[in-house]
Design an enzyme around this catalytic site. Structure first.
Site, PDB file in Angstrom:
ATOM      1  N   GLU A  93       9.388  -4.345  10.369  1.00  0.00           N
ATOM      2  CA  GLU A  93       9.761  -3.015   9.852  1.00  0.00           C
ATOM      3  C   GLU A  93      10.188  -2.087  10.994  1.00  0.00           C
ATOM      4  O   GLU A  93       9.533  -2.010  12.045  1.00  0.00           O
ATOM      5  CB  GLU A  93       8.572  -2.391   9.087  1.00  0.00           C
ATOM      6  CG  GLU A  93       8.911  -0.976   8.591  1.00  0.00           C
ATOM      7  CD  GLU A  93       7.952  -0.415   7.548  1.00  0.00           C
ATOM      8  OE1 GLU A  93       7.002  -1.110   7.150  1.00  0.00           O
ATOM      9  OE2 GLU A  93       8.175   0.742   7.135  1.00  0.00           O
ATOM     10  N   ASP A 101      -1.306  -6.336  -0.554  1.00  0.00           N
ATOM     11  CA  ASP A 101      -1.310  -5.664   0.752  1.00  0.00           C
ATOM     12  C   ASP A 101      -2.720  -5.174   1.066  1.00  0.00           C
ATOM     13  O   ASP A 101      -3.300  -4.387   0.297  1.00  0.00           O
ATOM     14  CB  ASP A 101      -0.341  -4.467   0.679  1.00  0.00           C
ATOM     15  CG  ASP A 101       0.213  -4.081   2.035  1.00  0.00           C
ATOM     16  OD1 ASP A 101      -0.089  -4.768   3.027  1.00  0.00           O
ATOM     17  OD2 ASP A 101       0.981  -3.104   2.085  1.00  0.00           O
ATOM     18  N   GLU A 132      -1.203  -5.496   8.567  1.00  0.00           N
ATOM     19  CA  GLU A 132      -0.377  -4.928   9.630  1.00  0.00           C
ATOM     20  C   GLU A 132      -0.973  -5.166  11.015  1.00  0.00           C
ATOM     21  O   GLU A 132      -2.186  -5.062  11.190  1.00  0.00           O
ATOM     22  CB  GLU A 132      -0.229  -3.406   9.409  1.00  0.00           C
ATOM     23  CG  GLU A 132       0.487  -3.059   8.121  1.00  0.00           C
ATOM     24  CD  GLU A 132       0.655  -1.560   7.921  1.00  0.00           C
ATOM     25  OE1 GLU A 132       0.378  -0.770   8.858  1.00  0.00           O
ATOM     26  OE2 GLU A 132       1.071  -1.160   6.822  1.00  0.00           O
ATOM     27  N   LYS A 168      -1.031  -9.509   2.795  1.00  0.00           N
ATOM     28  CA  LYS A 168      -0.293  -9.017   3.962  1.00  0.00           C
ATOM     29  C   LYS A 168      -1.183  -8.048   4.724  1.00  0.00           C
ATOM     30  O   LYS A 168      -1.968  -7.320   4.117  1.00  0.00           O
ATOM     31  CB  LYS A 168       0.991  -8.301   3.533  1.00  0.00           C
ATOM     32  CG  LYS A 168       1.764  -7.708   4.708  1.00  0.00           C
ATOM     33  CD  LYS A 168       3.098  -7.130   4.293  1.00  0.00           C
ATOM     34  CE  LYS A 168       3.010  -5.709   3.769  1.00  0.00           C
ATOM     35  NZ  LYS A 168       2.420  -4.719   4.703  1.00  0.00           N
ATOM     36  N   ASP A 204       0.837  -1.199   0.000  1.00  0.00           N
ATOM     37  CA  ASP A 204       0.000   0.000   0.000  1.00  0.00           C
ATOM     38  C   ASP A 204       0.879   1.259   0.000  1.00  0.00           C
ATOM     39  O   ASP A 204       0.370   2.383  -0.011  1.00  0.00           O
ATOM     40  CB  ASP A 204      -1.019  -0.003   1.148  1.00  0.00           C
ATOM     41  CG  ASP A 204      -0.380  -0.023   2.522  1.00  0.00           C
ATOM     42  OD1 ASP A 204       0.863  -0.034   2.616  1.00  0.00           O
ATOM     43  OD2 ASP A 204      -1.145  -0.018   3.520  1.00  0.00           O
ATOM     44  N   SER A 205       2.209   1.060  -0.048  1.00  0.00           N
ATOM     45  CA  SER A 205       3.123   2.168  -0.344  1.00  0.00           C
ATOM     46  C   SER A 205       2.769   2.762  -1.706  1.00  0.00           C
ATOM     47  O   SER A 205       3.200   3.867  -2.041  1.00  0.00           O
ATOM     48  CB  SER A 205       4.580   1.684  -0.329  1.00  0.00           C
ATOM     49  OG  SER A 205       4.715   0.474  -1.037  1.00  0.00           O
TER      50      SER A 205
HETATM   51  O1  KIV Z   1       3.469  -1.091   1.599  1.00  0.00           O
HETATM   52  C1  KIV Z   1       4.623  -1.535   1.548  1.00  0.00           C
HETATM   53  O2  KIV Z   1       5.367  -1.314   0.582  1.00  0.00           O
HETATM   54  C2  KIV Z   1       5.086  -2.331   2.670  1.00  0.00           C
HETATM   55  C3  KIV Z   1       6.535  -2.687   2.692  1.00  0.00           C
HETATM   56  C4  KIV Z   1       7.310  -1.504   3.101  1.00  0.00           C
HETATM   57  C5  KIV Z   1       6.820  -3.854   3.559  1.00  0.00           C
HETATM   58  O3  KIV Z   1       4.349  -2.630   3.538  1.00  0.00           O
END
Ligand code: KIV
Length: 263
Positions: free
Chosen positions: A180, A85, A117, A115, A46-47
């Site tokens: 992280e 994500d 968090e 993924k 989600d970056s």
């Molecule tokens: O969103 C993302 O790119 C991430 C990575 C930094 C692990 O969660």
């Protein structure tokens, strides 16, 4: 074609002390480049919100956007495991909604895993997803979706809590965990105590694997880079140079020359 990376091959890599390589990607061309270079895992992070959409943090990314970008990446990866994500608020509420959203990454976007968090607090979600056959990668330590709660992007140092979070997400059924923004000795200890592979970002050299945000490590954007990012290329400089030459040649009429026209 080499065989596809799976949750079990990643666990075997940890057992064999073979480092796991991971990067983020958000579209077909970059994901193809990563897959062609033998990357083990591609995370459609989600970056996306920050490095592609130009937003201040990751919070505004939607499920539809995440699914759209993950489907482009999945089409490009023949060997790498693709992980989608889960966006902020796509799994924090009711469990059945979390499962429905997680399922979209596998059903609509072709990902092999998701993924999310959080530590102990998200274990019921991890359990529900795993029960539905959706492999889950956990993400503990500095969790960017909690930026407001953490009071900024801060290194996390509570060793006891981090270790417990790692054990909790493993017990809940996560196949791997991203660490992280954690001091190296704490990340090393978590890695040693867990059976599942740890993938570090700003967590030192002793994790089972490493991940970076692609646009940071390739120098695609000009934004502030955290200490843990190594810039392996300066693509922004290359791209700007190409565009500037094009602008100059079009303005003075030297492009298109005879080589580039139909007679
Ligand atoms: O969103 C993302 O790119 C991430 C990575 C930094 C692990 O969660």
């Amino acid at each position: 074609m080499q065989s596809k990376v799976t949750t079990s091959s990643l666990i075997k890599m940890k057992q064999d002390k073979q480092k796991i390589t991971a990067l983020t990607a958000y579209d077909f061309p970059f994901a193809s480049m990563l897959d062609s270079q033998g990357i083990d895992m591609v995370l459609v992070g989600d970056s996306l919100g920050m490095v592609v959409q130009g937003k201040e943090n990751t919070l505004p990314v939607t499920m539809d956007e995440a699914v759209y970008h993950t489907s482009m990446v999945s089409r490009a990866c023949s060997r790498a495991m693709v992980v989608g994500d889960m966006p902020f608020m796509s799994y924090q509420g009711a469990l059945d909604r979390a499962v429905e959203n997680g399922g979209r990454f596998l059903k609509e976007a072709g990902a092999a895993a998701v993924k999310l968090e959080g530590g102990a607090d998200v274990c019921p979600v991890i359990e529900a997803l795993a029960k539905a056959g959706i492999p889950v990668q956990a993400h503990i330590g500095l969790t960017p979706q909690s930026v407001h709660q953490m009071g900024g992007f801060k290194v996390q140092r509570d060793e006891e809590r981090l270790l417990q979070d790692g054990k909790d997400v493993q017990n809940a059924g996560a196949f791997s965990v991203v660490l992280e923004g954690i001091p190296s000795p704490i990340a090393a200890k978590i890695t040693e105590e867990l059976v599942i592979p740890t993938i570090g970002i700003g967590a030192g050299p002793d994790c089972d694997g490493q991940i970076l945000v692609l646009h940071d490590m390739l120098g695609i954007n000009d934004r502030f880079l955290p200490k843990f990012v190594k810039k392996y290329a300066d693509l922004a400089a290359l791209a700007k140079q190409g565009v500037s030459e094009y602008v100059e040649e079009v303005r003075k009429g030297s492009f298109p020359s005879a080589d580039y026209e139909y007679k």
